[in-house]
Design a protein around this motif. Structure first.
Motif, short mmCIF file in Angstrom:
data_model
loop_
_atom_site.label_atom_id
_atom_site.label_comp_id
_atom_site.label_asym_id
_atom_site.label_seq_id
_atom_site.Cartn_x
_atom_site.Cartn_y
_atom_site.Cartn_z
N ARG A 38 40.63 32.30 44.23
CA ARG A 38 39.66 31.49 44.97
C ARG A 38 38.24 32.08 44.89
NH1 ARG A 38 42.95 30.29 50.63
NH2 ARG A 38 44.54 28.91 49.73
N SER A 39 38.13 33.38 44.65
CA SER A 39 36.84 34.07 44.72
C SER A 39 36.17 34.30 43.37
CB SER A 39 37.02 35.44 45.38
OG SER A 39 37.61 35.33 46.64
N LEU A 40 36.95 34.48 42.34
CA LEU A 40 36.41 34.85 41.03
C LEU A 40 36.16 33.64 40.15
CD1 LEU A 40 38.70 37.90 40.21
CD2 LEU A 40 36.30 37.95 40.95
N PRO A 41 35.24 33.78 39.19
CA PRO A 41 35.08 32.72 38.19
C PRO A 41 36.39 32.50 37.44
CG PRO A 41 33.29 34.34 38.03
CD PRO A 41 34.31 34.90 38.99
N SER A 42 36.61 31.30 36.98
CA SER A 42 37.88 30.94 36.35
C SER A 42 38.14 31.70 35.04
CB SER A 42 37.95 29.44 36.10
OG SER A 42 36.89 29.04 35.25
N ARG A 43 37.14 32.36 34.48
CA ARG A 43 37.32 33.11 33.23
C ARG A 43 38.16 34.38 33.43
NH1 ARG A 43 33.89 37.53 32.55
NH2 ARG A 43 32.30 37.75 34.16
N PHE A 44 38.42 34.75 34.69
CA PHE A 44 39.17 35.98 34.96
C PHE A 44 40.66 35.74 34.99
CE2 PHE A 44 35.10 37.61 36.22
CZ PHE A 44 35.19 38.95 35.89
N LYS A 45 41.38 36.68 34.35
CA LYS A 45 42.83 36.75 34.46
C LYS A 45 43.11 37.81 35.51
CE LYS A 45 47.05 38.00 31.98
NZ LYS A 45 47.63 38.74 33.08
N VAL A 46 43.97 37.48 36.46
CA VAL A 46 44.29 38.40 37.55
C VAL A 46 45.71 38.92 37.37
CG1 VAL A 46 44.56 38.58 40.05
CG2 VAL A 46 42.69 37.20 39.10
N ASP A 47 45.84 40.23 37.46
CA ASP A 47 47.13 40.90 37.33
C ASP A 47 47.34 41.69 38.62
OD1 ASP A 47 49.45 42.05 36.24
OD2 ASP A 47 48.33 43.60 35.17
N ILE A 48 48.43 41.41 39.31
CA ILE A 48 48.75 42.09 40.57
C ILE A 48 50.01 42.92 40.36
CG2 ILE A 48 49.27 41.80 43.03
CD1 ILE A 48 46.49 40.73 42.29
N ARG A 49 49.98 44.16 40.77
CA ARG A 49 51.10 45.07 40.56
C ARG A 49 51.38 45.89 41.81
NH1 ARG A 49 53.62 44.12 35.85
NH2 ARG A 49 52.12 43.34 34.37
N VAL A 50 52.64 46.26 41.98
CA VAL A 50 53.04 47.24 42.98
C VAL A 50 52.87 48.61 42.32
CG1 VAL A 50 54.97 48.12 44.33
CG2 VAL A 50 54.69 45.68 44.07
N ALA A 51 52.33 49.57 43.06
CA ALA A 51 52.14 50.92 42.51
C ALA A 51 53.47 51.48 42.03
CB ALA A 51 51.53 51.84 43.57
N PRO A 52 53.48 52.10 40.88
CA PRO A 52 54.72 52.67 40.34
C PRO A 52 55.39 53.61 41.35
CG PRO A 52 52.98 52.76 38.70
CD PRO A 52 52.34 52.32 39.99
N GLY A 53 56.69 53.38 41.57
CA GLY A 53 57.48 54.21 42.45
C GLY A 53 57.30 53.94 43.94
N SER A 54 56.53 52.90 44.30
CA SER A 54 56.25 52.66 45.72
C SER A 54 57.15 51.61 46.36
CB SER A 54 54.79 52.24 45.91
OG SER A 54 54.56 50.95 45.36
N HIS A 55 57.98 50.94 45.55
CA HIS A 55 58.83 49.88 46.11
C HIS A 55 60.20 49.91 45.42
CE1 HIS A 55 60.19 45.90 47.41
NE2 HIS A 55 59.33 46.06 48.40
N ALA A 56 61.24 49.67 46.19
CA ALA A 56 62.61 49.73 45.68
C ALA A 56 62.87 48.70 44.58
CB ALA A 56 63.60 49.54 46.82
#
Length: 158
Positions: free
Chosen positions: A103-121
């Motif tokens: 909703r905030s960024l220009p549409s040219r951006f690809k967004v990648d969301i990750r859980v920090a390695p080793g922080s979730h089962a």
């Protein structure tokens, strides 16, 4: 919000001081400032945790250091750290981050969301859900999920 808390007594951290943004002068009004790590952090720092009345910044679920931005290639990666290894709200938190940035960024951006390695089962499963377009679209068709996301994105006026 959720009635049975997984992490009933989270550690609360202080908030980072906000950056003062300069207003472009008339000569600069057509200039486009590159989007940087601090700007991304400013967009997501106030997202509320689904279980607690605190922001993701206050719970250290997100930090500026865990954000990568490549403005030239139009890529943003946010790595977040749930407060507990078995956080049942990890996918909701990730979805909130994704929706806020889309909703905030220009549409040219690809967004990648990750859980920090080793922080979730179930790290691999959460990452797969958060970065699969069809799964995200399906989740955002569910009115209950959308209501929860919107509640987390609603600004609180302190």
């Amino acid at each position: 919000m959720v009635s049975e808390l997984i992490n009933a007594n989270p550690v609360i951290y202080g908030k980072k001081e906000r950056r003062v943004r300069s207003v472009p002068s008339a000569a600069d009004e057509n200039a486009v400032e590159p989007i940087d790590q601090e700007e991304i952090f400013d967009h997501i720092r106030d997202i509320k945790d689904p279980e607690h009345p605190y922001s993701l910044e206050e719970l250290k679920v997100i930090s500026e250091d865990a954000i990568e931005v490549d403005d030239v290639r139009g890529h943003v990666r946010v790595t977040f750290t749930p407060t507990v290894e078995h956080c049942s709200m990890a996918t909701v938190i990730g979805l909130c981050l994704r929706v806020k940035l889309l909703r905030s960024l220009p549409s040219r951006f690809k967004v990648d969301i990750r859980v920090a390695p080793g922080s979730h089962a179930t790290e691999a499963s959460v990452n797969k859900q958060l970065n699969d377009k069809e799964r995200v679209a399906a989740a955002l068709e569910n009115p209950n999920v959308v209501e929860m996301v919107d509640e987390c994105l609603t600004p609180s006026y302190e």
